[in-house]
Write a protein that holds these residues in place. Structure first.
Motif, PDB file in Angstrom:
ATOM      1  N   LYS A  11      40.712  59.404  40.846  1.00 43.15           N
ATOM      2  CA  LYS A  11      41.316  60.695  41.119  1.00 43.15           C
ATOM      3  C   LYS A  11      42.395  60.563  42.203  1.00 43.15           C
ATOM      4  O   LYS A  11      42.149  60.016  43.266  1.00 43.15           O
ATOM      5  CB  LYS A  11      40.249  61.694  41.564  1.00 43.15           C
ATOM      6  CG  LYS A  11      39.232  62.024  40.479  1.00 43.15           C
ATOM      7  CD  LYS A  11      38.198  63.014  40.982  1.00 43.15           C
ATOM      8  CE  LYS A  11      37.191  63.352  39.889  1.00 43.15           C
ATOM      9  NZ  LYS A  11      36.145  64.294  40.382  1.00 43.15           N
ATOM     10  N   ASN A  12      43.565  61.060  41.891  1.00 43.83           N
ATOM     11  CA  ASN A  12      44.652  61.182  42.872  1.00 43.83           C
ATOM     12  C   ASN A  12      45.101  59.856  43.481  1.00 43.83           C
ATOM     13  O   ASN A  12      45.546  59.813  44.618  1.00 43.83           O
ATOM     14  CB  ASN A  12      44.227  62.138  43.998  1.00 43.83           C
ATOM     15  CG  ASN A  12      43.869  63.502  43.471  1.00 43.83           C
ATOM     16  OD1 ASN A  12      44.544  64.028  42.592  1.00 43.83           O
ATOM     17  ND2 ASN A  12      42.788  64.069  43.987  1.00 43.83           N
ATOM     18  N   GLU A  13      44.965  58.780  42.755  1.00 45.97           N
ATOM     19  CA  GLU A  13      45.478  57.512  43.264  1.00 45.97           C
ATOM     20  C   GLU A  13      45.711  56.536  42.114  1.00 45.97           C
ATOM     21  O   GLU A  13      45.382  56.818  40.961  1.00 45.97           O
ATOM     22  CB  GLU A  13      44.532  56.898  44.299  1.00 45.97           C
ATOM     23  CG  GLU A  13      43.184  56.479  43.748  1.00 45.97           C
ATOM     24  CD  GLU A  13      42.369  55.700  44.782  1.00 45.97           C
ATOM     25  OE1 GLU A  13      42.705  54.538  45.032  1.00 45.97           O
ATOM     26  OE2 GLU A  13      41.399  56.262  45.315  1.00 45.97           O
ATOM     27  N   GLU A  14      46.278  55.391  42.439  1.00 47.64           N
ATOM     28  CA  GLU A  14      46.560  54.360  41.453  1.00 47.64           C
ATOM     29  C   GLU A  14      45.907  53.056  41.897  1.00 47.64           C
ATOM     30  O   GLU A  14      45.570  52.884  43.069  1.00 47.64           O
ATOM     31  CB  GLU A  14      48.066  54.138  41.323  1.00 47.64           C
ATOM     32  CG  GLU A  14      48.831  55.356  40.856  1.00 47.64           C
ATOM     33  CD  GLU A  14      50.328  55.108  40.848  1.00 47.64           C
ATOM     34  OE1 GLU A  14      51.009  55.688  39.983  1.00 47.64           O
ATOM     35  OE2 GLU A  14      50.810  54.345  41.700  1.00 47.64           O
ATOM     36  N   LEU A  15      45.728  52.152  40.941  1.00 48.18           N
ATOM     37  CA  LEU A  15      45.297  50.802  41.295  1.00 48.18           C
ATOM     38  C   LEU A  15      46.317  49.817  40.756  1.00 48.18           C
ATOM     39  O   LEU A  15      47.088  50.110  39.840  1.00 48.18           O
ATOM     40  CB  LEU A  15      43.895  50.496  40.765  1.00 48.18           C
ATOM     41  CG  LEU A  15      43.644  50.318  39.259  1.00 48.18           C
ATOM     42  CD1 LEU A  15      43.996  48.895  38.789  1.00 48.18           C
ATOM     43  CD2 LEU A  15      42.187  50.590  38.936  1.00 48.18           C
ATOM     44  N   ILE A  16      46.317  48.640  41.343  1.00 51.64           N
ATOM     45  CA  ILE A  16      47.175  47.543  40.897  1.00 51.64           C
ATOM     46  C   ILE A  16      46.281  46.418  40.423  1.00 51.64           C
ATOM     47  O   ILE A  16      45.300  46.070  41.100  1.00 51.64           O
ATOM     48  CB  ILE A  16      48.081  47.045  42.052  1.00 51.64           C
ATOM     49  CG1 ILE A  16      49.058  48.138  42.470  1.00 51.64           C
ATOM     50  CG2 ILE A  16      48.835  45.783  41.638  1.00 51.64           C
ATOM     51  CD1 ILE A  16      49.794  47.819  43.764  1.00 51.64           C
ATOM     52  N   TYR A  68      43.666  45.750  43.350  1.00 50.45           N
ATOM     53  CA  TYR A  68      43.969  46.411  44.620  1.00 50.45           C
ATOM     54  C   TYR A  68      43.742  47.914  44.430  1.00 50.45           C
ATOM     55  O   TYR A  68      44.322  48.516  43.529  1.00 50.45           O
ATOM     56  CB  TYR A  68      45.430  46.202  45.013  1.00 50.45           C
ATOM     57  CG  TYR A  68      45.893  44.779  45.165  1.00 50.45           C
ATOM     58  CD1 TYR A  68      46.008  44.195  46.423  1.00 50.45           C
ATOM     59  CD2 TYR A  68      46.257  44.024  44.047  1.00 50.45           C
ATOM     60  CE1 TYR A  68      46.465  42.896  46.574  1.00 50.45           C
ATOM     61  CE2 TYR A  68      46.709  42.722  44.184  1.00 50.45           C
ATOM     62  CZ  TYR A  68      46.810  42.165  45.444  1.00 50.45           C
ATOM     63  OH  TYR A  68      47.261  40.878  45.579  1.00 50.45           O
ATOM     64  N   ALA A  69      42.941  48.499  45.291  1.00 49.29           N
ATOM     65  CA  ALA A  69      42.693  49.937  45.180  1.00 49.29           C
ATOM     66  C   ALA A  69      42.096  50.431  46.492  1.00 49.29           C
ATOM     67  O   ALA A  69      41.993  49.684  47.466  1.00 49.29           O
ATOM     68  CB  ALA A  69      41.755  50.224  44.004  1.00 49.29           C
ATOM     69  N   SER A  70      41.686  51.686  46.492  1.00 51.35           N
ATOM     70  CA  SER A  70      41.063  52.253  47.683  1.00 51.35           C
ATOM     71  C   SER A  70      39.706  51.607  47.922  1.00 51.35           C
ATOM     72  O   SER A  70      39.060  51.100  46.989  1.00 51.35           O
ATOM     73  CB  SER A  70      40.869  53.759  47.498  1.00 51.35           C
ATOM     74  OG  SER A  70      39.842  53.999  46.537  1.00 51.35           O
ATOM     75  N   PRO A  71      39.226  51.613  49.163  1.00 48.94           N
ATOM     76  CA  PRO A  71      37.898  51.070  49.439  1.00 48.94           C
ATOM     77  C   PRO A  71      36.797  51.695  48.581  1.00 48.94           C
ATOM     78  O   PRO A  71      35.907  50.986  48.096  1.00 48.94           O
ATOM     79  CB  PRO A  71      37.698  51.385  50.926  1.00 48.94           C
ATOM     80  CG  PRO A  71      39.087  51.364  51.486  1.00 48.94           C
ATOM     81  CD  PRO A  71      39.939  51.978  50.407  1.00 48.94           C
ATOM     82  N   ASP A  72      36.855  52.994  48.362  1.00 47.39           N
ATOM     83  CA  ASP A  72      35.811  53.647  47.563  1.00 47.39           C
ATOM     84  C   ASP A  72      35.789  53.113  46.133  1.00 47.39           C
ATOM     85  O   ASP A  72      34.718  52.859  45.568  1.00 47.39           O
ATOM     86  CB  ASP A  72      36.008  55.167  47.546  1.00 47.39           C
ATOM     87  CG  ASP A  72      35.636  55.821  48.869  1.00 47.39           C
ATOM     88  OD1 ASP A  72      34.965  55.150  49.690  1.00 47.39           O
ATOM     89  OD2 ASP A  72      36.040  56.980  49.094  1.00 47.39           O
ATOM     90  N   TYR A  73      36.960  52.958  45.547  1.00 44.34           N
ATOM     91  CA  TYR A  73      37.008  52.469  44.168  1.00 44.34           C
ATOM     92  C   TYR A  73      36.574  51.009  44.090  1.00 44.34           C
ATOM     93  O   TYR A  73      35.883  50.609  43.151  1.00 44.34           O
ATOM     94  CB  TYR A  73      38.409  52.633  43.584  1.00 44.34           C
ATOM     95  CG  TYR A  73      38.492  52.234  42.126  1.00 44.34           C
ATOM     96  CD1 TYR A  73      37.948  53.049  41.140  1.00 44.34           C
ATOM     97  CD2 TYR A  73      39.078  51.031  41.744  1.00 44.34           C
ATOM     98  CE1 TYR A  73      37.998  52.682  39.802  1.00 44.34           C
ATOM     99  CE2 TYR A  73      39.137  50.660  40.416  1.00 44.34           C
ATOM    100  CZ  TYR A  73      38.593  51.475  39.453  1.00 44.34           C
ATOM    101  OH  TYR A  73      38.633  51.099  38.131  1.00 44.34           O
ATOM    102  N   ILE A  74      36.959  50.203  45.064  1.00 41.44           N
ATOM    103  CA  ILE A  74      36.551  48.797  45.074  1.00 41.44           C
ATOM    104  C   ILE A  74      35.033  48.683  45.209  1.00 41.44           C
ATOM    105  O   ILE A  74      34.405  47.813  44.589  1.00 41.44           O
ATOM    106  CB  ILE A  74      37.278  48.033  46.205  1.00 41.44           C
ATOM    107  CG1 ILE A  74      38.764  47.888  45.863  1.00 41.44           C
ATOM    108  CG2 ILE A  74      36.633  46.671  46.448  1.00 41.44           C
ATOM    109  CD1 ILE A  74      39.062  47.097  44.596  1.00 41.44           C
ATOM    110  N   ARG A  75      34.415  49.557  45.958  1.00 36.55           N
ATOM    111  CA  ARG A  75      32.947  49.558  46.062  1.00 36.55           C
ATOM    112  C   ARG A  75      32.320  49.869  44.705  1.00 36.55           C
ATOM    113  O   ARG A  75      31.322  49.256  44.308  1.00 36.55           O
ATOM    114  CB  ARG A  75      32.487  50.575  47.119  1.00 36.55           C
ATOM    115  CG  ARG A  75      32.723  50.110  48.555  1.00 36.55           C
ATOM    116  CD  ARG A  75      32.392  51.202  49.564  1.00 36.55           C
ATOM    117  NE  ARG A  75      30.972  51.579  49.520  1.00 36.55           N
ATOM    118  CZ  ARG A  75      30.013  50.963  50.201  1.00 36.55           C
ATOM    119  NH1 ARG A  75      30.302  49.929  50.985  1.00 36.55           N
ATOM    120  NH2 ARG A  75      28.769  51.376  50.128  1.00 36.55           N
ATOM    121  N   GLU A  76      32.918  50.813  43.978  1.00 35.08           N
ATOM    122  CA  GLU A  76      32.419  51.124  42.635  1.00 35.08           C
ATOM    123  C   GLU A  76      32.563  49.921  41.710  1.00 35.08           C
ATOM    124  O   GLU A  76      31.643  49.601  40.942  1.00 35.08           O
ATOM    125  CB  GLU A  76      33.194  52.310  42.053  1.00 35.08           C
ATOM    126  CG  GLU A  76      32.894  53.647  42.691  1.00 35.08           C
ATOM    127  CD  GLU A  76      33.686  54.769  42.033  1.00 35.08           C
ATOM    128  OE1 GLU A  76      34.076  54.603  40.846  1.00 35.08           O
ATOM    129  OE2 GLU A  76      33.912  55.794  42.687  1.00 35.08           O
TER     130      GLU A  76
END
Length: 369
Positions: free
Chosen positions: A184-189, A204-212
């Motif tokens: 939600k509201n962001e992108e990943l590389i 590469y992504a937000s810490p929350d997404y990387i934890r998932e």
């Protein structure tokens, strides 16, 4: 000063990882054994937390000209979605850092730098930004990063994480928006480079997404958590340098045997004149590979001798897991750098005979097409 911790630190502890300082972070060195984790990457799939790496973004009208000014490669030749490996150098040719330059759409760049050098690199980039119309940002705290490596990596990323990656060629990347990633509201590389000699991907992504992502990967049973211990043995076997060992302020790309990543015909970049001179006149020391006849293990800093006289030092050494040989990389007097030259390595109170060989001790298995 306390070491930093990545967003996955608690998950490493829960898995029983051996934690040790590295590059200013408390990082997992191994979970089971370095040998087991090394073999998992060579034969199947391993996952590394590399969130400690640094990320700097460069935008603005002069972004490309600026990156070319501080970088040994020529990013003007890149298409959006392509990646280039190279170095930043001091005026005398010494290495500030080695890094990856990602060329995005709109002429902007993502520069991925080594964790131990983030503060130094950032200051160097800022100092050399004068006169350029750019938007330079240190985004190292905003990005977390996973490296999924090994011959099964593509299937694991697609089937476990649901991220389509099979179309990515070697040294390319893509940015994925909300619909495909579910973020939600962001992108990943996601990119396809690797630092192991095997096929692999970086997310590469937000810490929350990387934890998932980590939880999904660990829950799948299809990959093994891997620490920095085997990351070093893997990169070493295929002859990839580590900053602080095979590259440093005192070790130029020419000395390290990495001239192919320095576009000396480019109009200008910091350190270009010094590197041209080194190429033309030769250098006093070179990084070479050495294979020992014995099973003794050469370690960083051990002396390399010729006829009893010290001619250099080991930069990295192991008894290789993939090939069962005692080998090392060493920075030695260039007069003895010719392949086949016999040298000795001082290991504690004994000397062991070695032979200068190519630095690649194991063949790479990247996906080239």
């Amino acid at each position: 000063m306390e070491n930093k911790r990545t967003c996955l630190y608690d998950k490493h502890v829960a898995l029983g990882a051996h934690i040790s300082p590295f590059g200013g972070f408390d990082m997992p060195i191994q979970y089971t054994t370095i040998e087991d984790e090394h073999r998992a990457v060579r034969t199947a799939c391993g996952v590394f937390d590399v969130s400690h790496m640094g990320e700097v973004t460069v935008g603005g009208r002069d972004a490309e000209r600026y990156v070319n000014h501080i970088f040994t490669g020529d990013v003007s030749k890149l298409e959006p979605g392509e990646i280039l490996y190279g170095m930043m150098c001091y005026p005398d040719g010494g290495t500030v850092d080695d890094l990856l330059a990602y060329k995005a759409g709109g002429g902007s760049f993502l520069l991925v730098i080594n964790a131990a050098n983030i503060d130094k690199d950032w200051e160097w980039m800022r100092q050399n930004a004068e006169g350029f119309d750019i938007d330079l940002r240190n985004q190292s705290d905003a990005y977390a990063q996973l490296a999924v490596q090994g011959p099964e990596a593509e299937r694991v990323v697609e089937e476990v994480l649901g991220i389509k990656c099979s179309e990515l060629a070697f040294y390319t990347f893509k940015t994925i928006g909300n619909e495909e990633s579910g973020i939600k509201n962001e992108e990943l590389i996601i990119s396809r480079t690797g630092y192991t000699g095997e096929d692999g991907f970086e997310i590469y992504a937000s810490p929350d997404y990387i934890r998932e992502c980590w939880d999904k990967l660990m829950g799948s049973g299809r990959c093994k958590p891997c620490g920095l211990g085997c990351r070093d043995t893997l990169r070493f076997e295929v002859g990839l340098p580590l900053y602080g060992d095979e590259l440093s302020a005192e070790i130029s790309p020419v000395m390290a045997g990495l001239s192919m990543f320095c576009k000396l015909d480019k109009a200008e970049f910091i350190g270009r004149d010094a590197l041209i001179k080194q190429k033309a006149e030769g250098v006093g020391r070179k990084v070479v590979g050495i294979e020992l006849a014995d099973r003794a293990i050469p370690r960083h800093g051990y002396a390399v001798l010729k006829d009893g006289e010290k001619i250099g030092e080991v930069t990295t050494g192991y008894h290789t897991i993939s090939t069962d040989k005692s080998v090392c990389m060493a920075l030695i007097d260039s007069r003895y750098a010719k392949l086949g030259t016999e040298v000795e390595i001082q290991i504690r109170k004994k000397t062991f005979t070695g032979t200068v060989v190519k630095k690649r001790f194991y063949d790479k298995h990247y996906k080239k097409s």
